[in-house]
Design a protein around this motif. Structure first.
Motif, mmCIF file in Angstrom:
data_model
loop_
_atom_site.group_PDB
_atom_site.id
_atom_site.type_symbol
_atom_site.label_atom_id
_atom_site.label_comp_id
_atom_site.label_asym_id
_atom_site.label_seq_id
_atom_site.Cartn_x
_atom_site.Cartn_y
_atom_site.Cartn_z
ATOM 1 N N ASN A 1 -6.893 2.079 -7.396
ATOM 2 C CA ASN A 1 -6.949 0.663 -7.038
ATOM 3 C C ASN A 1 -5.761 -0.121 -7.596
ATOM 4 O O ASN A 1 -5.242 -1.015 -6.930
ATOM 5 N N ALA A 2 -5.319 0.230 -8.792
ATOM 6 C CA ALA A 2 -4.143 -0.455 -9.365
ATOM 7 C C ALA A 2 -2.905 -0.199 -8.517
ATOM 8 O O ALA A 2 -2.098 -1.114 -8.281
ATOM 9 N N ALA A 3 -2.737 1.020 -8.041
ATOM 10 C CA ALA A 3 -1.583 1.328 -7.186
ATOM 11 C C ALA A 3 -1.672 0.568 -5.865
ATOM 12 O O ALA A 3 -0.691 -0.016 -5.409
ATOM 13 N N MET A 4 -2.840 0.571 -5.263
ATOM 14 C CA MET A 4 -3.001 -0.135 -3.991
ATOM 15 C C MET A 4 -2.758 -1.636 -4.168
ATOM 16 O O MET A 4 -2.080 -2.265 -3.357
ATOM 17 N N THR A 5 -3.292 -2.204 -5.247
ATOM 18 C CA THR A 5 -3.116 -3.629 -5.492
ATOM 19 C C THR A 5 -1.657 -3.970 -5.760
ATOM 20 O O THR A 5 -1.142 -4.953 -5.235
ATOM 21 N N SER A 6 -0.972 -3.146 -6.552
ATOM 22 C CA SER A 6 0.426 -3.458 -6.852
ATOM 23 C C SER A 6 1.276 -3.401 -5.590
ATOM 24 O O SER A 6 2.182 -4.216 -5.409
ATOM 25 N N GLY A 7 0.987 -2.460 -4.712
ATOM 26 C CA GLY A 7 1.722 -2.395 -3.455
ATOM 27 C C GLY A 7 1.486 -3.631 -2.598
ATOM 28 O O GLY A 7 2.418 -4.200 -2.023
ATOM 29 N N SER A 8 0.242 -4.082 -2.537
ATOM 30 C CA SER A 8 -0.082 -5.283 -1.761
ATOM 31 C C SER A 8 0.574 -6.518 -2.343
ATOM 32 O O SER A 8 1.137 -7.337 -1.617
ATOM 33 N N VAL A 9 0.499 -6.659 -3.646
ATOM 34 C CA VAL A 9 1.070 -7.831 -4.305
ATOM 35 C C VAL A 9 2.578 -7.905 -4.074
ATOM 36 O O VAL A 9 3.125 -8.974 -3.823
ATOM 37 N N GLN A 10 3.249 -6.769 -4.126
ATOM 38 C CA GLN A 10 4.697 -6.770 -3.935
ATOM 39 C C GLN A 10 5.088 -7.024 -2.484
ATOM 40 O O GLN A 10 6.136 -7.603 -2.219
ATOM 41 N N ARG A 11 4.268 -6.609 -1.531
ATOM 42 C CA ARG A 11 4.600 -6.777 -0.115
ATOM 43 C C ARG A 11 4.087 -8.082 0.473
ATOM 44 O O ARG A 11 4.554 -8.523 1.521
ATOM 45 N N LEU A 12 3.126 -8.703 -0.171
ATOM 46 C CA LEU A 12 2.483 -9.888 0.365
ATOM 47 C C LEU A 12 3.448 -11.034 0.647
ATOM 48 O O LEU A 12 3.379 -11.622 1.728
ATOM 49 N N PRO A 13 4.356 -11.397 -0.250
ATOM 50 C CA PRO A 13 5.258 -12.516 0.063
ATOM 51 C C PRO A 13 6.077 -12.299 1.341
ATOM 52 O O PRO A 13 6.220 -13.219 2.154
ATOM 53 N N ALA A 14 6.582 -11.095 1.553
ATOM 54 C CA ALA A 14 7.358 -10.821 2.767
ATOM 55 C C ALA A 14 6.471 -10.904 4.005
ATOM 56 O O ALA A 14 6.891 -11.426 5.049
ATOM 57 N N LEU A 15 5.259 -10.404 3.897
ATOM 58 C CA LEU A 15 4.330 -10.456 5.021
ATOM 59 C C LEU A 15 3.986 -11.899 5.367
ATOM 60 O O LEU A 15 4.004 -12.289 6.539
ATOM 61 N N LEU A 16 3.692 -12.698 4.353
ATOM 62 C CA LEU A 16 3.345 -14.098 4.599
ATOM 63 C C LEU A 16 4.529 -14.878 5.179
ATOM 64 O O LEU A 16 4.341 -15.775 6.004
ATOM 65 N N ALA A 17 5.730 -14.538 4.764
ATOM 66 C CA ALA A 17 6.923 -15.216 5.278
ATOM 67 C C ALA A 17 7.236 -14.792 6.711
ATOM 68 O O ALA A 17 7.826 -15.560 7.477
ATOM 69 N N ALA A 18 6.858 -13.588 7.087
ATOM 70 C CA ALA A 18 7.231 -13.045 8.399
ATOM 71 C C ALA A 18 6.255 -13.422 9.514
ATOM 72 O O ALA A 18 6.609 -13.320 10.686
ATOM 73 N N TYR A 19 5.051 -13.852 9.160
ATOM 74 C CA TYR A 19 4.059 -14.077 10.208
ATOM 75 C C TYR A 19 3.319 -15.382 9.962
ATOM 76 O O TYR A 19 2.943 -15.687 8.826
#
Length: 184
Positions: free
Chosen positions: A142-160
């Motif tokens: 879960n820590a790995a999955m969460t860290s991946g989401s947290v790092q990718r979230l800003p780009a995703l929110l900016a792109a869509y």
């Protein structure tokens, strides 16, 4: 074009070496000043000669560096193994080197031959069911999955532009909500 050997060597040893230093917390123990392997091994409760071999192997890839006096220091790559680094990959290093990833991956031949998922064959149940009875390993996943989401979230929110949706559901199966302020 890479040769097959370039793709398979030294991959497994790199993953396991990065996993070991992440699990021992070496990047967190190593401060701004270089330290000897004896200092790091004592702080990590590890065998100094073994740790030195792993650290030296990682220096050949740019993860850590060793000075002329045999002291180790951070590199840009090793900094990302720190738990407090904004682009930390420590959680991924812990997960990708963990037994619950390596055992099924090592048994891929049988999975392909029989069509039975390796994890289920080796551990008798599906991964997410297994994590319920192995909470420490589940926490690593879960820590790995969460860290991946947290790092990718800003780009995703900016792109869509999500503003025209009334409700968004995260079906990823992790522990954290997808969007800031949302509820699961």
């Amino acid at each position: 074009m890479p040769r097959v050997l370039d793709l398979i060597w030294p991959g497994p040893f790199v993953v396991q070496s990065v996993h070991v230093v992440a699990r021992l917390g070496i990047a967190d123990l190593l401060g701004p000043e270089p330290q000897t392997v004896d200092e790091l091994a004592e702080a990590a409760e590890a065998d100094a000669p073994s740790l030195k071999r792993v650290l030296r192997a990682l220096t050949t890839l740019g993860v850590f560096s060793e000075d002329a006096d045999g002291r180790f220091r951070h590199t840009e790559l090793s900094q990302t193994l720190r738990a407090d680094h904004p682009a930390s990959v420590r959680a991924w290093a812990l997960m990708l080197g963990a037994h619950f990833v390596w055992r099924p991956a090592g048994d891929l031949y049988e999975s392909v031959r029989t069509g039975t998922p390796g994890f289920r064959r080796l551990d008798g149940e599906r991964f997410f069911e297994w994590t319920k009875t192995h909470p420490e390993d589940g926490a690593i996943f879960n820590a790995a999955m969460t860290s991946g989401s947290v790092q990718r979230l800003p780009a995703l929110l900016a792109a869509y532009d999500f503003s025209h949706f009334e409700r968004i559901v995260d079906v990823g199966g992790g522990q954290e909500p997808f969007l800031p302020g949302s509820s699961v």
